[in-house]
Motif scaffolding. Sequence first.
Motif, mmCIF file in Angstrom:
data_model
loop_
_atom_site.group_PDB
_atom_site.id
_atom_site.type_symbol
_atom_site.label_atom_id
_atom_site.label_comp_id
_atom_site.label_asym_id
_atom_site.label_seq_id
_atom_site.Cartn_x
_atom_site.Cartn_y
_atom_site.Cartn_z
ATOM 1 N N MET A 1 -21.216 -26.014 -8.454
ATOM 2 C CA MET A 1 -21.130 -25.457 -9.796
ATOM 3 C C MET A 1 -21.317 -23.939 -9.782
ATOM 4 O O MET A 1 -20.708 -23.247 -10.589
ATOM 5 C CB MET A 1 -22.153 -26.116 -10.720
ATOM 6 C CG MET A 1 -22.026 -25.580 -12.113
ATOM 7 S SD MET A 1 -22.957 -26.253 -13.508
ATOM 8 C CE MET A 1 -24.024 -27.452 -12.927
ATOM 9 N N GLN A 2 -22.144 -23.433 -8.894
ATOM 10 C CA GLN A 2 -22.412 -21.991 -8.878
ATOM 11 C C GLN A 2 -21.161 -21.178 -8.564
ATOM 12 O O GLN A 2 -20.959 -20.098 -9.137
ATOM 13 C CB GLN A 2 -23.542 -21.668 -7.897
ATOM 14 C CG GLN A 2 -24.901 -22.208 -8.331
ATOM 15 C CD GLN A 2 -25.253 -21.844 -9.767
ATOM 16 O OE1 GLN A 2 -25.148 -20.699 -10.187
ATOM 17 N NE2 GLN A 2 -25.662 -22.836 -10.542
ATOM 18 N N THR A 3 -20.305 -21.699 -7.686
ATOM 19 C CA THR A 3 -19.057 -21.009 -7.369
ATOM 20 C C THR A 3 -18.159 -20.951 -8.602
ATOM 21 O O THR A 3 -17.555 -19.913 -8.899
ATOM 22 C CB THR A 3 -18.326 -21.721 -6.210
ATOM 23 O OG1 THR A 3 -19.179 -21.702 -5.067
ATOM 24 C CG2 THR A 3 -17.006 -21.045 -5.874
ATOM 25 N N GLU A 4 -18.092 -22.051 -9.339
ATOM 26 C CA GLU A 4 -17.269 -22.080 -10.554
ATOM 27 C C GLU A 4 -17.817 -21.125 -11.615
ATOM 28 O O GLU A 4 -17.048 -20.456 -12.302
ATOM 29 C CB GLU A 4 -17.175 -23.504 -11.108
ATOM 30 C CG GLU A 4 -16.291 -24.411 -10.288
ATOM 31 C CD GLU A 4 -14.871 -23.889 -10.132
ATOM 32 O OE1 GLU A 4 -14.244 -23.513 -11.145
ATOM 33 O OE2 GLU A 4 -14.387 -23.843 -8.993
ATOM 34 N N ILE A 5 -19.127 -21.051 -11.738
ATOM 35 C CA ILE A 5 -19.732 -20.114 -12.693
ATOM 36 C C ILE A 5 -19.385 -18.679 -12.301
ATOM 37 O O ILE A 5 -18.954 -17.879 -13.137
ATOM 38 C CB ILE A 5 -21.256 -20.323 -12.795
ATOM 39 C CG1 ILE A 5 -21.536 -21.649 -13.515
ATOM 40 C CG2 ILE A 5 -21.930 -19.158 -13.519
ATOM 41 C CD1 ILE A 5 -22.968 -22.088 -13.486
ATOM 42 N N LYS A 6 -19.515 -18.361 -11.013
ATOM 43 C CA LYS A 6 -19.209 -17.008 -10.525
ATOM 44 C C LYS A 6 -17.751 -16.654 -10.799
ATOM 45 O O LYS A 6 -17.449 -15.578 -11.331
ATOM 46 C CB LYS A 6 -19.513 -16.932 -9.025
ATOM 47 C CG LYS A 6 -19.215 -15.584 -8.395
ATOM 48 C CD LYS A 6 -19.536 -15.628 -6.893
ATOM 49 C CE LYS A 6 -19.084 -14.407 -6.178
ATOM 50 N NZ LYS A 6 -17.637 -14.330 -5.968
#
Length: 186
Positions: A1-6
């Motif tokens: 999820m963190q990659t998608e948020i970034k």
Amino acid sequence: MQTEIKNTLEILKRGGLILYPTDTVWGIGCDATNPEAVKKIYKLKQREDSKALICLVADDRMLKKYIKRIPEGALNIIDISEKPTTIIYDDAQNLATNLIADDGTIAIRIPDDEFCYQLSRKLNTAIVSTSANISGQPTPKSFKEITPEVLKGVDYVVNLHREKTCNKPSSIIKLSNSGIVKIIRV
């Protein structure tokens, strides 16, 4: 999820449009303080800009940035609602002017969704959330139902929850500063 948020944050900060899963349906979104980005959403949806759009905020602290005076009971409604609930507030502020209705109101929801929460929190602003369809067409219930026109019209498609069938749109309540409550959509 963190990659998608970034990845999503990069697009939003540049004034781009995103296609993303919310706590209700797939949404088209942008930075709610950027009038040029809001204009792009109206164009993509082929929607009159006199029809207001919904915004998402991370929490009640962020809500206070965009509403001059939160009516008594609003936070209670948010806390006790069993389904996603959007509230239309009087006296919107600090948002793109083309996002605020002619009567000065704005529709805002605090979503029960970790991705939406993190995205809004890290962007530190409200995010537009309008259904991922052209105006007048049915709201897609899943990612597979989103038309190629919408998919091609955004700058980034979030790669999360694509297999999930989305819930119905949120309930909408108009809660005026004078104390009048009106149910718009159940």
